[in-house]
Design a protein around this motif. Structure first.
Motif, PDB file in Angstrom:
ATOM      1  N   VAL A  35      56.292   6.306  -1.871  1.00 28.90           N
ATOM      2  CA  VAL A  35      55.887   6.720  -0.529  1.00 28.90           C
ATOM      3  C   VAL A  35      56.859   6.116   0.467  1.00 28.90           C
ATOM      4  O   VAL A  35      56.883   4.901   0.687  1.00 28.90           O
ATOM      5  N   ASN A  36      57.690   6.967   1.039  1.00 22.70           N
ATOM      6  CA  ASN A  36      58.692   6.551   2.007  1.00 22.70           C
ATOM      7  C   ASN A  36      58.030   6.429   3.374  1.00 22.70           C
ATOM      8  O   ASN A  36      57.817   7.419   4.074  1.00 22.70           O
ATOM      9  N   ASP A  37      57.702   5.193   3.747  1.00 23.36           N
ATOM     10  CA  ASP A  37      56.914   4.960   4.961  1.00 23.36           C
ATOM     11  C   ASP A  37      57.821   4.834   6.180  1.00 23.36           C
ATOM     12  O   ASP A  37      57.944   3.765   6.785  1.00 23.36           O
ATOM     13  N   GLY A  38      58.438   5.942   6.544  1.00 25.91           N
ATOM     14  CA  GLY A  38      59.274   5.976   7.737  1.00 25.91           C
ATOM     15  C   GLY A  38      60.509   5.097   7.648  1.00 25.91           C
ATOM     16  O   GLY A  38      60.917   4.480   8.648  1.00 25.91           O
ATOM     17  N   SER A  39      61.128   5.028   6.476  1.00 30.29           N
ATOM     18  CA  SER A  39      62.307   4.168   6.296  1.00 30.29           C
ATOM     19  C   SER A  39      63.489   4.671   7.116  1.00 30.29           C
ATOM     20  O   SER A  39      63.668   5.875   7.334  1.00 30.29           O
ATOM     21  N   THR A  40      64.321   3.719   7.542  1.00 26.92           N
ATOM     22  CA  THR A  40      65.522   4.058   8.291  1.00 26.92           C
ATOM     23  C   THR A  40      66.793   3.723   7.512  1.00 26.92           C
ATOM     24  O   THR A  40      67.902   3.906   8.026  1.00 26.92           O
ATOM     25  N   ASP A  41      66.644   3.234   6.281  1.00 25.45           N
ATOM     26  CA  ASP A  41      67.815   2.912   5.451  1.00 25.45           C
ATOM     27  C   ASP A  41      68.008   4.025   4.425  1.00 25.45           C
ATOM     28  O   ASP A  41      67.629   5.176   4.669  1.00 25.45           O
ATOM     29  N   ASN A  42      68.563   3.709   3.269  1.00 22.09           N
ATOM     30  CA  ASN A  42      68.845   4.720   2.249  1.00 22.09           C
ATOM     31  C   ASN A  42      67.753   4.812   1.182  1.00 22.09           C
ATOM     32  O   ASN A  42      68.016   5.200   0.045  1.00 22.09           O
ATOM     33  N   VAL A  55      56.806  11.007  -1.301  1.00 22.56           N
ATOM     34  CA  VAL A  55      55.946  11.395  -0.182  1.00 22.56           C
ATOM     35  C   VAL A  55      56.495  10.675   1.046  1.00 22.56           C
ATOM     36  O   VAL A  55      56.596   9.447   1.054  1.00 22.56           O
ATOM     37  N   THR A  56      56.869  11.411   2.063  1.00 26.40           N
ATOM     38  CA  THR A  56      57.516  10.809   3.224  1.00 26.40           C
ATOM     39  C   THR A  56      56.616  10.843   4.449  1.00 26.40           C
ATOM     40  O   THR A  56      56.069  11.891   4.801  1.00 26.40           O
ATOM     41  N   HIS A  57      56.451   9.685   5.075  1.00 28.77           N
ATOM     42  CA  HIS A  57      55.766   9.607   6.361  1.00 28.77           C
ATOM     43  C   HIS A  57      56.797   9.778   7.475  1.00 28.77           C
ATOM     44  O   HIS A  57      57.868   9.172   7.421  1.00 28.77           O
ATOM     45  N   LYS A  68      47.422   4.864   0.275  1.00 30.38           N
ATOM     46  CA  LYS A  68      46.477   5.987   0.288  1.00 30.38           C
ATOM     47  C   LYS A  68      47.201   7.313   0.052  1.00 30.38           C
ATOM     48  O   LYS A  68      46.706   8.174  -0.697  1.00 30.38           O
ATOM     49  N   SER A  69      48.353   7.478   0.677  1.00 30.21           N
ATOM     50  CA  SER A  69      49.127   8.710   0.458  1.00 30.21           C
ATOM     51  C   SER A  69      49.563   8.821  -0.997  1.00 30.21           C
ATOM     52  O   SER A  69      49.505   9.899  -1.596  1.00 30.21           O
ATOM     53  N   GLY A  70      49.995   7.703  -1.573  1.00 31.09           N
ATOM     54  CA  GLY A  70      50.430   7.708  -2.962  1.00 31.09           C
ATOM     55  C   GLY A  70      49.297   7.989  -3.924  1.00 31.09           C
ATOM     56  O   GLY A  70      49.468   8.717  -4.911  1.00 31.09           O
ATOM     57  N   ALA A  71      48.117   7.432  -3.648  1.00 25.19           N
ATOM     58  CA  ALA A  71      46.960   7.668  -4.516  1.00 25.19           C
ATOM     59  C   ALA A  71      46.538   9.129  -4.491  1.00 25.19           C
ATOM     60  O   ALA A  71      46.157   9.704  -5.516  1.00 25.19           O
ATOM     61  N   ARG A  72      46.626   9.748  -3.310  1.00 25.68           N
ATOM     62  CA  ARG A  72      46.273  11.170  -3.216  1.00 25.68           C
ATOM     63  C   ARG A  72      47.294  12.045  -3.943  1.00 25.68           C
ATOM     64  O   ARG A  72      46.941  13.080  -4.516  1.00 25.68           O
ATOM     65  N   ALA A  73      48.548  11.631  -3.905  1.00 23.33           N
ATOM     66  CA  ALA A  73      49.609  12.441  -4.519  1.00 23.33           C
ATOM     67  C   ALA A  73      49.697  12.258  -6.019  1.00 23.33           C
ATOM     68  O   ALA A  73      50.207  13.135  -6.731  1.00 23.33           O
ATOM     69  N   ALA A  74      49.199  11.134  -6.539  1.00 20.84           N
ATOM     70  CA  ALA A  74      49.290  10.853  -7.975  1.00 20.84           C
ATOM     71  C   ALA A  74      48.357  11.765  -8.760  1.00 20.84           C
ATOM     72  O   ALA A  74      47.290  12.158  -8.276  1.00 20.84           O
ATOM     73  N   SER A  75      48.750  12.067  -9.979  1.00 28.44           N
ATOM     74  CA  SER A  75      47.946  12.974 -10.807  1.00 28.44           C
ATOM     75  C   SER A  75      47.417  12.315 -12.078  1.00 28.44           C
ATOM     76  O   SER A  75      46.617  12.919 -12.798  1.00 28.44           O
ATOM     77  N   GLY A  76      47.845  11.096 -12.386  1.00 33.08           N
ATOM     78  CA  GLY A  76      47.416  10.432 -13.603  1.00 33.08           C
ATOM     79  C   GLY A  76      45.977   9.971 -13.541  1.00 33.08           C
ATOM     80  O   GLY A  76      45.395   9.795 -12.465  1.00 33.08           O
ATOM     81  N   LYS A  77      45.392   9.728 -14.705  1.00 31.63           N
ATOM     82  CA  LYS A  77      44.025   9.208 -14.777  1.00 31.63           C
ATOM     83  C   LYS A  77      43.971   7.789 -14.233  1.00 31.63           C
ATOM     84  O   LYS A  77      42.973   7.367 -13.654  1.00 31.63           O
TER      85      LYS A  77
END
Length: 290
Positions: A35-42, A55-57, A68-77
């Motif tokens: 989850v890329n939380d608004g990063s300004t680097d590479n 997942v980019t904010h 929370k964004s990562g948990a929603r995007a994950a598909s594993g059990k």
């Protein structure tokens, strides 16, 4: 085992450049969500290099929001959460998953010793959190604030609404699992020095973590906070009454004594009400999960 790996990252290009290739080496088939939380680097470029799900904010929302964004995007059990600063050893993921297979719903990688904490002040604060949480749940908690943990995804999602957007998601999620009666286990881990700059401010986040102490109590068992405080305030009222009676020579309540005793009673009743509301909150969460 069907699992996803979720990594919150804000300006963590150095840590991800170290962590992602090791994850691909150890778990080539695992779903990795950064989850890329608004990063300004590479950070984004490093993720693209290793072909992970991103997942980019559009702007920084906080570590908890990224989780929370990562948990929603994950598909594993199951979901394995780890930091993006290179501190956590990907080889330890297997140990977390083995512990889950023993019947645990959450397994936390517990840092051991002062050398695994950023500094003495933070180590001392974490020790205080661990002690308080252990008292709340009547069970030893080895590391309340570790960001390296594996969870049952479905059960974790049922508590998503409780998680803050800041840095206290480990604290809140651990206490929520205990409160709901789920099994929480700990395994000892060692951590490496972080790569890049820390996003935690000792002063700003120190105040926030101090408030978390009280949030833990009201989140887990409000009466354990309100009842001692009500006894303390009522006791001060009774003491004020005795001292006033001895000095004045007459047995009568003063305004201050009456105020303190009534305030203690109100605190107790508020705690009782909060306890009932907390029970309903966790009852609904468990029913939704089932």
């Amino acid at each position: 085992m069907d699992f996803s790996i979720v990594i919150p990252a804000k300006d963590e290009e150095l840590g991800l450049a170290k962590t992602l290739p090791r994850l691909r080496e150890h778990y080539p088939e695992a779903e990795v969500v950064v989850v890329n939380d608004g990063s300004t680097d590479n950070t984004l470029q490093v993720c693209e290099e290793y072909s992970v799900k991103v997942v980019t904010h559009p702007y920084p929302k906080g570590n908890g929001a990224a989780i929370k964004s990562g948990a929603r995007a994950a598909s594993g059990k199951y979901i394995v959460f780890m930091d993006g600063d290179g501190q956590h050893n990907p080889a330890d993921i297997e140990r977390l998953l083995y512990k889950l297979e023993e019947g645990y719903d959450m397994v936390v990688g517990a840092r051991s010793g002062r050398e695994d904490q950023a500094n003495i002040a933070r180590w001392s604060a974490n020790s205080l959190y661990n002690w308080l949480a252990s008292w709340m749940v009547n069970r030893r908690i080895d590391d309340l604030t570790s960001g390296f943990r594996a969870v049952n995804r479905k059960k974790f999602l049922s508590f998503l609404y409780l998680l803050p957007n800041g840095f206290s998601y480990p604290t809140t999620s651990t206490m929520a699992f205990f409160r709901a009666g789920y099994s929480v286990g700990f395994i000892p881990i060692s951590v490496a020095p972080r790569l890049g700059n820390s996003h935690i401010s000792l002063v700003r986040d120190g105040v926030r973590f101090f408030l978390i102490i009280f949030k833990i109590g009201t989140l887990y068992s409000p009466l354990k906070v309100y009842f001692p405080m009500s006894l303390l305030v009522s006791g001060m009222g009774a003491l004020n009454y005795l001292m006033g009676s001895l000095t004045s020579g007459g047995w009568r309540f003063t305004n201050m004594s009456t105020l303190l005793i009534l305030a203690g009673m109100v605190m107790f009743l508020m705690g009782l009400l909060a306890e009932q509301l907390t029970n309903l909150q966790y009852k609904d969460a468990v029913e939704d999960e089932n």
